[in-house]
Every structure is written in C-alpha cells, then in structure tokens.
Design a protein around this motif. Structure first.
Motif, PDB file in Angstrom:
ATOM      1  N   LEU A 128       0.828  -1.202   0.000  1.00 27.20           N
ATOM      2  CA  LEU A 128       0.000   0.000   0.000  1.00 27.20           C
ATOM      3  C   LEU A 128       0.865   1.255   0.000  1.00 27.20           C
ATOM      4  N   ALA A 129       1.941   1.251   0.781  1.00 31.84           N
ATOM      5  CA  ALA A 129       2.835   2.407   0.826  1.00 31.84           C
ATOM      6  C   ALA A 129       3.434   2.684  -0.547  1.00 31.84           C
ATOM      7  N   ARG A 130       3.842   1.642  -1.226  1.00 29.79           N
ATOM      8  CA  ARG A 130       4.388   1.824  -2.580  1.00 29.79           C
ATOM      9  C   ARG A 130       3.335   2.419  -3.499  1.00 29.79           C
ATOM     10  N   ALA A 131       2.110   1.915  -3.435  1.00 27.50           N
ATOM     11  CA  ALA A 131       1.044   2.394  -4.311  1.00 27.50           C
ATOM     12  C   ALA A 131       0.703   3.859  -4.050  1.00 27.50           C
ATOM     13  N   LEU A 132       0.829   4.287  -2.795  1.00 23.17           N
ATOM     14  CA  LEU A 132       0.463   5.657  -2.438  1.00 23.17           C
ATOM     15  C   LEU A 132       1.657   6.616  -2.433  1.00 23.17           C
ATOM     16  N   GLY A 133       2.846   6.094  -2.701  1.00 27.11           N
ATOM     17  CA  GLY A 133       4.035   6.941  -2.684  1.00 27.11           C
ATOM     18  C   GLY A 133       4.447   7.375  -1.294  1.00 27.11           C
ATOM     19  N   LEU A 134       4.193   6.536  -0.290  1.00 28.74           N
ATOM     20  CA  LEU A 134       4.537   6.840   1.090  1.00 28.74           C
ATOM     21  C   LEU A 134       5.835   6.137   1.488  1.00 28.74           C
ATOM     22  N   ALA A 135       6.601   6.782   2.338  1.00 28.91           N
ATOM     23  CA  ALA A 135       7.787   6.136   2.895  1.00 28.91           C
ATOM     24  C   ALA A 135       7.344   5.087   3.913  1.00 28.91           C
ATOM     25  N   GLY A 136       7.948   3.929   3.868  1.00 30.63           N
ATOM     26  CA  GLY A 136       7.652   2.869   4.834  1.00 30.63           C
ATOM     27  C   GLY A 136       8.735   2.833   5.897  1.00 30.63           C
ATOM     28  N   THR A 137       8.363   3.085   7.145  1.00 31.39           N
ATOM     29  CA  THR A 137       9.364   3.179   8.198  1.00 31.39           C
ATOM     30  C   THR A 137       9.377   1.933   9.086  1.00 31.39           C
ATOM     31  N   GLY A 138      10.447   1.816   9.874  1.00 33.95           N
ATOM     32  CA  GLY A 138      10.568   0.759  10.871  1.00 33.95           C
ATOM     33  C   GLY A 138      11.034   1.360  12.168  1.00 33.95           C
ATOM     34  N   SER A 139      10.448   0.943  13.277  1.00 33.03           N
ATOM     35  CA  SER A 139      10.726   1.591  14.551  1.00 33.03           C
ATOM     36  C   SER A 139      10.497   0.632  15.704  1.00 33.03           C
ATOM     37  N   SER A 140      11.199   0.901  16.809  1.00 36.45           N
ATOM     38  CA  SER A 140      11.064   0.043  17.981  1.00 36.45           C
ATOM     39  C   SER A 140       9.846   0.381  18.829  1.00 36.45           C
ATOM     40  N   ASP A 141       9.409   1.663  18.814  1.00 39.71           N
ATOM     41  CA  ASP A 141       8.373   2.133  19.741  1.00 39.71           C
ATOM     42  C   ASP A 141       8.789   1.786  21.166  1.00 39.71           C
ATOM     43  N   ASP A 142      10.047   2.062  21.473  1.00 38.10           N
ATOM     44  CA  ASP A 142      10.604   1.710  22.776  1.00 38.10           C
ATOM     45  C   ASP A 142      10.059   2.615  23.874  1.00 38.10           C
ATOM     46  N   HIS A 143       9.685   1.997  24.999  1.00 40.01           N
ATOM     47  CA  HIS A 143       9.242   2.730  26.187  1.00 40.01           C
ATOM     48  C   HIS A 143      10.135   2.392  27.378  1.00 40.01           C
ATOM     49  N   GLY A 144      11.383   2.063  27.120  1.00 37.07           N
ATOM     50  CA  GLY A 144      12.290   1.719  28.199  1.00 37.07           C
ATOM     51  C   GLY A 144      11.973   0.361  28.794  1.00 37.07           C
ATOM     52  N   ALA A 145      11.988   0.286  30.120  1.00 39.26           N
ATOM     53  CA  ALA A 145      11.773  -0.991  30.801  1.00 39.26           C
ATOM     54  C   ALA A 145      10.406  -1.579  30.509  1.00 39.26           C
ATOM     55  N   LEU A 146       9.423  -0.731  30.198  1.00 38.02           N
ATOM     56  CA  LEU A 146       8.075  -1.231  29.919  1.00 38.02           C
ATOM     57  C   LEU A 146       8.034  -2.140  28.694  1.00 38.02           C
ATOM     58  N   THR A 147       8.932  -1.894  27.747  1.00 36.75           N
ATOM     59  CA  THR A 147       8.948  -2.702  26.524  1.00 36.75           C
ATOM     60  C   THR A 147      10.250  -3.479  26.367  1.00 36.75           C
ATOM     61  N   GLY A 148      10.984  -3.630  27.451  1.00 38.03           N
ATOM     62  CA  GLY A 148      12.196  -4.443  27.393  1.00 38.03           C
ATOM     63  C   GLY A 148      13.404  -3.740  26.812  1.00 38.03           C
ATOM     64  N   ASP A 149      13.418  -2.395  26.880  1.00 33.44           N
ATOM     65  CA  ASP A 149      14.573  -1.629  26.375  1.00 33.44           C
ATOM     66  C   ASP A 149      14.987  -2.121  24.985  1.00 33.44           C
ATOM     67  N   ARG A 150      14.072  -1.955  24.044  1.00 34.78           N
ATOM     68  CA  ARG A 150      14.250  -2.573  22.723  1.00 34.78           C
ATOM     69  C   ARG A 150      14.665  -1.600  21.619  1.00 34.78           C
ATOM     70  N   LEU A 151      15.310  -0.494  21.962  1.00 34.89           N
ATOM     71  CA  LEU A 151      15.764   0.452  20.947  1.00 34.89           C
ATOM     72  C   LEU A 151      16.534  -0.272  19.844  1.00 34.89           C
ATOM     73  N   GLY A 152      16.149   0.001  18.596  1.00 33.22           N
ATOM     74  CA  GLY A 152      16.837  -0.586  17.462  1.00 33.22           C
ATOM     75  C   GLY A 152      16.382  -1.967  17.065  1.00 33.22           C
ATOM     76  N   CYS A 153      15.351  -2.515  17.747  1.00 36.02           N
ATOM     77  CA  CYS A 153      14.893  -3.861  17.379  1.00 36.02           C
ATOM     78  C   CYS A 153      14.228  -3.874  16.013  1.00 36.02           C
ATOM     79  N   GLU A 154      13.691  -2.736  15.574  1.00 32.74           N
ATOM     80  CA  GLU A 154      13.181  -2.552  14.212  1.00 32.74           C
ATOM     81  C   GLU A 154      13.770  -1.248  13.704  1.00 32.74           C
ATOM     82  N   THR A 155      14.120  -1.200  12.430  1.00 33.12           N
ATOM     83  CA  THR A 155      14.771  -0.004  11.901  1.00 33.12           C
ATOM     84  C   THR A 155      14.177   0.405  10.557  1.00 33.12           C
ATOM     85  N   THR A 156      14.478   1.659  10.185  1.00 30.91           N
ATOM     86  CA  THR A 156      14.007   2.260   8.942  1.00 30.91           C
ATOM     87  C   THR A 156      15.098   2.197   7.882  1.00 30.91           C
TER      88      THR A 156
END
Length: 279
Positions: free
Chosen positions: A233-261
């Motif tokens: 869908l992103a390709r069809a609409l010309g949108l950039a497709g991103t990747g992100s950790s949505d890290d909240h620190g200890a609440l989410t297991g300190d997961r910075l960088g687990c998904e990337t753009t």
C-alpha cells in the motif's frame, strides 16, 4: 546506517530520561533516533544536550488522534515546536489528559480499586499523566498483576469499566498541522492488532490525500502478513515505509533498534519537508 524513528522517554510514558534514551540508542548501534513522546516536545532539549557523538537526533512527537471513535496515533517529525496552531492543539490535548486521568482514577475507586490520584502522580514523577502511569499504579496497588492486564476490557481498554474518553485531534487535521509547521507526518502502527490500533487501507488513503508522508510498517506489534500488505500500500500511495522500535524503556524491554528504517525511506521523509506555512 541504523535508524529508529519511534521512541519514548519519561517526559511521557517511557521509563528512561531523554539523556539516557539517546545514550542507550548509540550503545545499541543506532545512527539516527527519533524521540517521539506523546503530545509533548519537552524532552528535546535534554536529548540534544546529551547527544553522543555519532548519533543524529530527529526531534518528533506522537500525536493523539481519533478516527471513527477509535484512538489513532500520528508521528510528527522535524516541525517548528513554536508553531502557534500546533502548540495550541498540543496544550489542549495535554490539559485534557489530566481531566481524563482524574476521571479514570475516580472510576477505579468506584470499582473498589485502591488507586489514588496521589499514587498515580507518584508513578508519573512530574510527567504528563497517561494511562500507562495509571496502569503502573494499579500494579503497585495490587489491583492487577501486570501493566498488560490493566489494559483489558475489565479495566482501561476502550469500552472497559474504567475507560474515559478524552480530546484527540482529527488525524487529517493533525497531518495538515504538522505539515504547515514544516514537518512530516507518519502514521504509527496502523495494524497493531494486539493493542487495537487497526485501520484499513481507506484510512491510510485519506491521510495520504491530506499530506501524510509515511506509514510505520516494521513495528514489533505488526505481523508478517500485515507488514507485507502495508508495504504494498505504501508503494502504491508513494509513502515512505518506516521501521521503529516504539521503545518505552523498561516497559517494553529496552528494545531500541529492534526494528529499523531503511535509509532510503528516511531520506524520502527528509526530502518531503516543506518550509513552514506563514500565518
């Protein structure tokens, strides 16, 4: 280049101060990090002051929106934080957060839960109070065994016994506000089924027509099939497709960088910026 475009600090509902967030990001091998606290830019200065060598900070925000009566989150990047129209809306959203949080605590007390406003404030430690703080106060009071248990229909989930609605932006208007302030907008986790953030293609198409620049695809709460569908869908609409950790620190297991753009998607977002609209 490793790029994470969605993270939170303790100025909203993360558990780490902004300075620690950027240090952890670099230690986890990130080259670019977006700090996107809920409805506030209060962590930007502290993050900049502590920025380690080799890490680029993308100043951002996660805006609380509502579509068809359901919560929708929009990531805004690189906008002018002094823009008067956007600033006014953010103040309204933050003010209503307090009214909502007090209402939730009152409902919890009516349900017999030993949760107090003072207890919630102690958990928040001066941060803008949100449902995650209330959930943590519920755990501390022994009402539930985990934060996840608090976000069920029994308690804080939409339609739950202690749920209280609050003011949120129309997402198409939010896209226009971010764009007019010189920034770019990306739809956050639109297929996070576990948390109820599920929006169909028609919503993404409408936001694209309003000026949306990208959609978050590679997110910890997105299943492989949903990622593939969003990528198409992103390709069809010309949108950039991103990747992100949505890290909240200890609440989410300190997961910075687990998904990337992908760097090309990041470059596309940078290229999509426009000069702020004169007011």
């Amino acid at each position: 280049m490793r790029i994470d475009l969605h993270s939170h600090s303790d100025v909203s509902d993360g558990t780490r101060p902004p300075a620690e967030v950027v240090r952890r990001a670099r230690a986890n091998g990130l080259d670019v990090l977006a700090l996107t606290d809920h409805d506030t830019t209060a962590g930007w200065d502290a993050a900049r002051a502590a920025l380690p060598a080799g890490l680029t900070l993308v100043p951002g925000i996660e805006l609380s929106c509502k579509r068809d009566g359901r919560s929708l989150h929009l990531l805004g990047y690189l906008f002018d934080p002094a823009d008067p129209a956007l600033t006014a809306e953010l103040a309204r959203v933050r003010d209503d957060r307090v009214h909502r949080a007090r209402g939730v605590v009152a409902r919890l007390q009516e349900l017999g839960a030993p949760v107090t406003w003072e207890g919630v404030q102690a958990v928040a430690r001066g941060e803008a109070v949100g449902r995650p703080h209330i959930a943590r106060a519920m755990v501390a009071a022994g009402v539930v065994g985990s934060v996840e248990e608090a976000f069920t229909a029994d308690w804080l989930a939409p339609g739950g016994r202690a749920h209280v609605d609050r003011y949120a932006l129309d997402p198409e208007r939010a896209v226009r506000l971010v764009t007019a302030a010189g920034g770019v907008a990306v739809l956050a986790h639109p297929r996070a089924r576990r948390r109820g953030y599920v929006f169909g293609d028609e919503v993404i198409e409408a936001l694209a027509a309003a000026g949306l620049a990208g959609v978050e695809i590679d997110h910890p709460d997105h299943a492989p099939d949903d990622r593939a569908a969003l990528r198409g869908l992103a390709r069809a609409l010309g949108l950039a497709g991103t990747g992100s950790s949505d890290d909240h620190g200890a609440l989410t297991g300190d997961r910075l960088g687990c998904e990337t753009t992908d760097p090309d998607a990041y470059a596309a977002l940078l290229a999509a910026r426009r000069a702020p609209t004169a007011r």
